[in-house]
Write an enzyme that holds these catalytic residues in place. Structure first.
Site, PDB file in Angstrom:
ATOM      1  N   ARG A 159       0.805  -1.220   0.000  1.00 62.48           N
ATOM      2  CA  ARG A 159       0.000   0.000   0.000  1.00 62.48           C
ATOM      3  C   ARG A 159       0.841   1.275   0.000  1.00 62.48           C
ATOM      4  NH1 ARG A 159      -2.496  -4.049   2.819  1.00 62.48           N
ATOM      5  NH2 ARG A 159      -4.672  -4.377   2.246  1.00 62.48           N
ATOM      6  N   HIS A 161      -0.784  -2.606  -4.606  1.00 65.90           N
ATOM      7  CA  HIS A 161      -0.196  -3.528  -5.578  1.00 65.90           C
ATOM      8  C   HIS A 161      -0.086  -2.934  -6.988  1.00 65.90           C
ATOM      9  CE1 HIS A 161      -0.076  -6.359  -2.455  1.00 65.90           C
ATOM     10  NE2 HIS A 161      -1.196  -7.017  -2.661  1.00 65.90           N
ATOM     11  N   HIS A 170       3.392 -13.108  -5.337  1.00 63.71           N
ATOM     12  CA  HIS A 170       2.238 -13.131  -4.431  1.00 63.71           C
ATOM     13  C   HIS A 170       1.554 -14.494  -4.370  1.00 63.71           C
ATOM     14  CE1 HIS A 170      -1.285 -11.599  -2.281  1.00 63.71           C
ATOM     15  NE2 HIS A 170      -0.698 -10.417  -2.178  1.00 63.71           N
ATOM     16  N   ASP A 186      -1.238  -9.406   8.651  1.00 64.61           N
ATOM     17  CA  ASP A 186      -1.067  -8.760   7.349  1.00 64.61           C
ATOM     18  C   ASP A 186      -0.052  -7.633   7.557  1.00 64.61           C
ATOM     19  OD1 ASP A 186      -1.262  -8.064   4.714  1.00 64.61           O
ATOM     20  OD2 ASP A 186      -3.343  -7.367   4.802  1.00 64.61           O
ATOM     21  N   GLU A 226       5.605 -12.604   1.365  1.00 61.43           N
ATOM     22  CA  GLU A 226       5.984 -11.720   0.271  1.00 61.43           C
ATOM     23  C   GLU A 226       7.244 -10.933   0.652  1.00 61.43           C
ATOM     24  OE1 GLU A 226       2.417  -9.342  -0.729  1.00 61.43           O
ATOM     25  OE2 GLU A 226       1.443 -10.725   0.675  1.00 61.43           O
TER      26      GLU A 226
END
Length: 369
Positions: free
Chosen positions: A94, A119, A193, A265, A328
């Site tokens: 982001r 993304h 991803h 996350d 990631e």
């Protein structure tokens, strides 16, 4: 459109096979490239988004099963709202407010995640068709994927040329190398991803997987899932994975950071430089182990919180919440707006370079509780 049958088989030689994936985009046929090594490992990649659609890994009994989430119907990859298996860019994760400033000039991006650019925008690298070349006379099966992003694409500055190499080695590791150059100062942050489920059953939650992340700090986030700029210590918190821990052990804790993201996350800060091992994941019943090495300063662990059961999975069930996880490798989210984060600026004459390795093996005695 009929569902595409997934039927990968083992091999006794290093090969790359090319086939029609069964869909088109903008009138162009999407092709599938299957990398195989002598052990029986197979990795299936399509030129749309450089997406890994299937990856066979061994278990402790010598069985090979697919361990990456994906769609059953190929046409669902055209939208790929979960970014299944894709190369993500120009900027993974982001950027707050969908804007940033370079050398005094402000750039406004496509906001595709509430107030954020996520993304790379709505039509980032994950949704483009890449040029693919099967490299000849290489020691291991290798694909070269190339992409040209025009100045102003998704409102990012600079004509950016990006190259990604996928190499499948005989130690059952998939090596991913990223390179990029620009003719105008820009920002760049690339990753792969894929969602993993080492059980081989995509209807099973991944909360029983044991995870180890070699990091003492992580980046706390605000209500928009953007780092606050703080560096939080993981010791004695739900975010401490320095010793192997079952993913589900703390995921439901009454922790503000977990509540904001409905799970994990977040980005972990990886110390050191150069290519080094940053994480390991083990699934006890299958004995599968995945080890992650990278040159990147950050690792985003995402516990599949927003998988919503909308699509069928390859095991006959649905892609429900926490049936896959992502590791990631990347620079930090929102770095263009945080001066004390590692820089993601790329200038003319410079070369962006990054490498990540996912290595698969099996061991029936590892990390037993």
């Amino acid at each position: 459109m009929e569902n595409r049958e997934i039927n990968l088989t083992q091999t006794t030689s290093n090969t790359v096979e090319v086939s029609n994936f069964g869909i088109t985009k903008d009138g162009q046929t999407i092709n599938c490239y299957t990398l195989k090594n002598k052990n029986g490992m197979c990795v299936e990649i399509i030129d749309l988004g450089g997406i890994i659609t299937s990856l066979l890994a061994p278990d402790q009994n010598g069985n090979w099963e697919d361990v990456v989430l994906g769609f059953v119907d190929p046409k669902d990859y055209l939208e790929n709202e979960y970014y299944y298996g894709a190369i993500v860019g120009r900027y993974v994760n982001r950027i707050s407010g969908g804007k940033f400033t370079i050398d005094g000039k402000e750039y406004f991006l496509n906001k595709n995640d509430k107030t954020n650019a996520l993304h790379g925008g709505g039509q980032g690298f994950s949704h483009k068709i890449w040029d693919v070349e099967v490299l000849e006379n290489t020691e291991f099966p290798t694909l070269k994927l190339s992409n040209f992003s025009k100045d102003g694409e998704q409102n990012f500055p600079g004509n950016l040329t990006t190259t990604v190499f996928y190499t499948l080695k005989e130690d059952n590791s998939l090596e991913i190398t990223y390179e990029a150059q620009t003719d105008k100062t820009t920002v760049i942050n690339l990753t792969q991803h894929s969602y993993f489920n080492l059980s081989g059953n995509f209807s099973e939650p991944i909360i029983d997987h044991k995870l180890q992340i070699y990091a003492d700090k992580f980046l706390p986030i605000n209500s928009n899932l953007v780092p606050t700029g703080e560096r939080g210590k993981v010791h004695n918190t739900s975010f401490d994975f320095n010793n192997p821990k079952v993913i589900g052990e703390d995921i439901s804790n009454n922790d503000e950071q977990l509540l904001i993201a409905t799970g994990y996350d977040h980005t972990w800060i990886i110390d050191g430089s150069g290519l080094r091992k940053v994480a390991s994941v083990y699934h006890e019943r299958s004995g599968r182990l995945m080890e992650v090495s990278t040159t990147e300063p950050g690792l985003q662990f995402y516990s599949g919180n927003f998988l919503d059961g909308k699509f069928p999975n390859k095991s006959g069930g649905r892609n429900k919440m926490r049936t896959g996880f992502c590791l990631e490798t990347q620079h930090f989210p929102n770095s263009p707006n945080q001066d004390d984060f590692p820089s993601t600026i790329l200038r003319p004459g410079e070369k962006y370079s990054s490498k990540t390795i996912y290595k698969f093996s099996a061991n029936n005695n590892l990390w037993k509780l």
